[in-house]
Design an enzyme around this catalytic site. Structure first.
Site, PDB file in Angstrom:
ATOM      1  N   ARG A 164       0.849  12.107  -8.888  1.00 51.11           N
ATOM      2  CA  ARG A 164       1.311  10.904  -8.463  1.00 51.11           C
ATOM      3  C   ARG A 164       2.723  10.807  -9.305  1.00 51.11           C
ATOM      4  O   ARG A 164       3.525   9.967  -8.810  1.00 51.11           O
ATOM      5  CB  ARG A 164       0.567   9.708  -9.207  1.00 51.11           C
ATOM      6  CG  ARG A 164      -0.850   9.417  -8.630  1.00 51.11           C
ATOM      7  CD  ARG A 164      -1.447   8.259  -9.185  1.00 51.11           C
ATOM      8  NE  ARG A 164      -2.781   8.275  -8.911  1.00 51.11           N
ATOM      9  CZ  ARG A 164      -3.337   7.716  -7.762  1.00 51.11           C
ATOM     10  NH1 ARG A 164      -2.637   7.405  -6.705  1.00 51.11           N
ATOM     11  NH2 ARG A 164      -4.885   7.549  -7.638  1.00 51.11           N
TER      12      ARG A 164
ATOM     13  N   GLU B 158       0.658  -1.130   0.019  1.00 53.08           N
ATOM     14  CA  GLU B 158       0.127   0.010   0.048  1.00 53.08           C
ATOM     15  C   GLU B 158       1.012   1.164  -0.132  1.00 53.08           C
ATOM     16  O   GLU B 158       1.985   1.238   0.545  1.00 53.08           O
ATOM     17  CB  GLU B 158      -0.892  -0.079   1.054  1.00 53.08           C
ATOM     18  CG  GLU B 158      -1.728   1.149   1.356  1.00 53.08           C
ATOM     19  CD  GLU B 158      -2.910   1.281   0.253  1.00 53.08           C
ATOM     20  OE1 GLU B 158      -2.738   1.524  -0.846  1.00 53.08           O
ATOM     21  OE2 GLU B 158      -4.083   1.084   0.495  1.00 53.08           O
ATOM     22  N   ASP B 159       0.300   2.369  -0.563  1.00 50.71           N
ATOM     23  CA  ASP B 159       1.148   3.647  -0.589  1.00 50.71           C
ATOM     24  C   ASP B 159       0.910   4.176   0.735  1.00 50.71           C
ATOM     25  O   ASP B 159       2.160   4.667   1.195  1.00 50.71           O
ATOM     26  CB  ASP B 159       0.459   4.552  -1.716  1.00 50.71           C
ATOM     27  CG  ASP B 159      -0.912   4.859  -1.456  1.00 50.71           C
ATOM     28  OD1 ASP B 159      -1.732   4.172  -0.808  1.00 50.71           O
ATOM     29  OD2 ASP B 159      -1.369   5.616  -2.367  1.00 50.71           O
TER      30      ASP B 159
ATOM     31  N   ASP C  38      -3.344   4.971   6.653  1.00 50.90           N
ATOM     32  CA  ASP C  38      -3.756   6.477   7.000  1.00 50.90           C
ATOM     33  C   ASP C  38      -4.705   5.922   8.220  1.00 50.90           C
ATOM     34  O   ASP C  38      -4.365   5.801   9.253  1.00 50.90           O
ATOM     35  CB  ASP C  38      -4.481   7.207   6.003  1.00 50.90           C
ATOM     36  CG  ASP C  38      -4.600   8.768   6.383  1.00 50.90           C
ATOM     37  OD1 ASP C  38      -4.754   9.078   7.452  1.00 50.90           O
ATOM     38  OD2 ASP C  38      -4.565   9.660   5.545  1.00 50.90           O
TER      39      ASP C  38
ATOM     40  N   PHE D 214      -1.072  16.578   4.396  1.00 48.91           N
ATOM     41  CA  PHE D 214      -1.515  15.918   2.997  1.00 48.91           C
ATOM     42  C   PHE D 214      -0.095  15.928   2.410  1.00 48.91           C
ATOM     43  O   PHE D 214       0.323  17.062   1.688  1.00 48.91           O
ATOM     44  CB  PHE D 214      -2.584  16.854   2.499  1.00 48.91           C
ATOM     45  CG  PHE D 214      -3.428  16.149   1.612  1.00 48.91           C
ATOM     46  CD1 PHE D 214      -3.047  16.233   0.241  1.00 48.91           C
ATOM     47  CD2 PHE D 214      -4.504  15.652   1.863  1.00 48.91           C
ATOM     48  CE1 PHE D 214      -3.826  15.332  -0.759  1.00 48.91           C
ATOM     49  CE2 PHE D 214      -5.341  14.857   1.042  1.00 48.91           C
ATOM     50  CZ  PHE D 214      -4.977  14.958  -0.338  1.00 48.91           C
TER      51      PHE D 214
END
Length: 178
Positions: free
Chosen positions: A164, A98-99, A102, A151
């Site tokens: 991205r 996963e990136d 969160d 963010f």
């Protein structure tokens, strides 16, 4: 695009070095186990591509597309699977890539969803871990970097499908997403 970034959080060199370290660690732990890496699209694709080049053991790769954000900045809490696996994972050692971890809601759901398919094991590898926003009882087994509650975009991470392609991870200026 560069003007939208408040500051660079992790440079291209820092990312490359940490991904190589993760690759060495996972390769050592999974030697002779032929794990299957499951990339969570779209955010993980850059990280996963680099991670796979740092893995020096036999392994398989598959992808899922899972969404809980839409085009917003906060999770909706409703997880939607838009692309399921192509491979059977029964009896396999699974590593979810996963990136960012969160809220944890998406990965918690995904882990439960995959456990039903009876893999030998499931571990999570995330590039970024943001524990300050965690809402679900889940942790990553392999973490690239821990990040504060900002963010961030780049290296696969996006805002509304943009950024991205940045080769680093940067903090997006608040005026861009508010």
């Amino acid at each position: 695009m560069q003007a939208d970034i408040e500051r660079v959080f992790f440079t291209e060199d820092q990312l490359a070095e940490r991904v190589r370290e993760l690759g060495r660690q996972i390769s050592a732990e999974y030697k002779d186990r032929n794990p299957i890496f499951i990339g969570v699209l779209k955010g993980s694709f850059v990280f996963m591509a680099d991670l796979m080049r740092a893995i020096d053991i036999y392994c398989d790769i598959d992808f899922m597309s899972v969404s809980s954000y839409g085009s917003g900045t906060k999770t909706t809490g409703a997880v939607k699977i838009t692309k399921d696996l192509s491979h059977d994972i029964e009896g396999r050692h699974v590593i979810i890539v996963e990136d960012i971890l969160d809220s944890g809601l998406t990965l918690n759901y995904l882990r439960s969803y995959l456990e039903v398919r009876q893999p030998a094991s499931i571990k999570i590898c995330t590039l970024m871990d943001k524990p300050a926003r965690r809402q679900a009882p889940i942790h990553a087994d392999y973490v690239g970097f821990e990040c504060p509650d900002a963010f961030i975009v780049g290296y696969g991470l996006d805002f509304a499908e943009r950024y991205r392609n940045l080769p680093y991870i940067g903090v997006l200026k608040p005026e861009i997403y508010q």
